[in-house]
Write a protein that holds these residues in place. Structure first.
Motif: not given
Length: 333
Positions: A6-12, A19-27, A32-37, A322-328
């Motif tokens: 899964x690829x999650x695009x990010x602005x930076x 990991x927090x459940x199905x969410x990724x958190x940048x403390x 800032x949090x990133x959901x898998x959707x 640099x472009x986002x978060x890659x989830x495997x």
């Protein structure tokens, strides 16, 4: 076995990932949090310090920000600052800050760190700050680092080093430490044969097992349980209850930081690689993901690694780019 991506695009590029459940958190970026959707939840918090890493409890209630090669940490509860944490200055700019969190079945969250001395491991109640392992025994000369609790909270691992320097690891029984704090100065001895084995990285595996990348000093071969040499660098599976090595497999490439998934392990040296535990064979790899060259707790000589987050229970990992978060996700069945 197969994998999903899964690829999650990010602005930076994210500054940290947990990991927090199905969410990724940048403390480090304030939570800032990133959901898998692909949904992103921003934060208005700015921590005015050079924190560069974070760990989080399984229930998502607590997090610690810290500087890998510094002395300062910050404990949060639901994003609110509870208190500042510190470690000894002694070689703090050489090896990774030791800290870990675990939520026990009782609901209590423990904080493991070294608030006084580099060699003195402590367990605290995360919420109250109560020191649960106060003692007057002398701690052995060991630089604690890369602390990790087993998934059930039964064991605590420290993958640090001893003076020369030599990579080493210690394992502690958490329940025993809470009842007998002196046991934190008496780590469980691992039966690894007659020759000294240097343990470069380690992670908890299935049930009572510990998986680690090891080598003999000065190229000495690592012995297999059947008595046959298996090369100078190996991937070992060790039973903590039986106190014996179950298997050792030679490695063609360094493994680095480890995440165990069933009979496999993902190593993150240079880029993620999926190893078969019994053979050491690389079954799959992702050279397009840069994950740094950490192979020890001693990292002062290395450029910073991009953030990546491990979820062994969910059989998945996430890597910041640099472009986002890659989830495997690794599907073993």
């Amino acid at each position: 076995m197969r994998t999903e991506r899964i690829f999650i695009p990010t602005r930076s590029a994210p500054d940290s990932l947990c990991w927090c459940g199905d969410t990724l958190v940048d403390w480090v970026a304030g939570g800032r949090s990133y959901a898998l959707d692909g949904r992103i939840t921003e934060s208005s918090v700015l921590y005015s310090y050079r924190f560069d890493s974070a760990v989080m409890s399984q229930d998502g209630q607590y997090a610690v920000l810290y500087e890998k090669l510094g002395t300062k940490g910050l404990l949060l509860h639901r994003g609110r600052v509870l208190r500042e944490l510190n470690r000894s200055f002694y070689h703090a700019d050489t090896y990774e800050y030791p800290v870990a969190l675990v939520t026990l079945p009782s609901g209590r969250t423990l904080l493991a760190h070294c608030p006084e001395e580099y060699c003195e491991l402590e367990l605290e109640d995360a919420e109250t700050g109560e020191r649960l392992t106060r003692r007057d025994s002398e701690s052995p000369d060991f630089f604690h680092s890369r602390l990790q609790f087993s998934r059930d909270g039964r064991y605590l691992l420290s993958a640090g080093w001893i003076w020369h320097p030599v990579d080493a690891a210690q394992v502690f029984d958490v329940a025993r430490a809470l009842e007998q704090p002196r046991s934190l100065d008496e780590p469980k001895e691992m039966e690894l044969g007659d020759s000294f084995v240097e343990i470069h990285s380690a992670a908890f595996g299935e049930r009572d097992t510990l998986v680690f990348e090891c080598s003999g000093l000065e190229g000495e071969e690592i012995a297999h349980p059947d008595g046959q040499p298996k090369g100078s660098v190996g991937l070992a599976v060790y039973s903590l209850t039986e106190r014996r090595v179950l298997s050792v497999a030679p490695l063609e490439k360094p493994a680095g930081t480890l995440m165990v998934v069933g009979g496999y392990a993902v190593g993150f040296y240079e880029h993620p690689k999926l190893f078969e535990l019994t053979t050491g064979r690389i079954l799959e790899q992702w050279p397009e993901f840069h994950t740094g060259c950490q192979g020890s707790s001693i990292i002062h000589h290395l450029p910073p690694s991009p953030p990546f987050a491990l979820d062994p229970a969910g059989h998945r990992f996430a890597v910041a780019t640099d472009k986002g978060i890659e989830v495997v996700r690794i599907l073993t069945e």
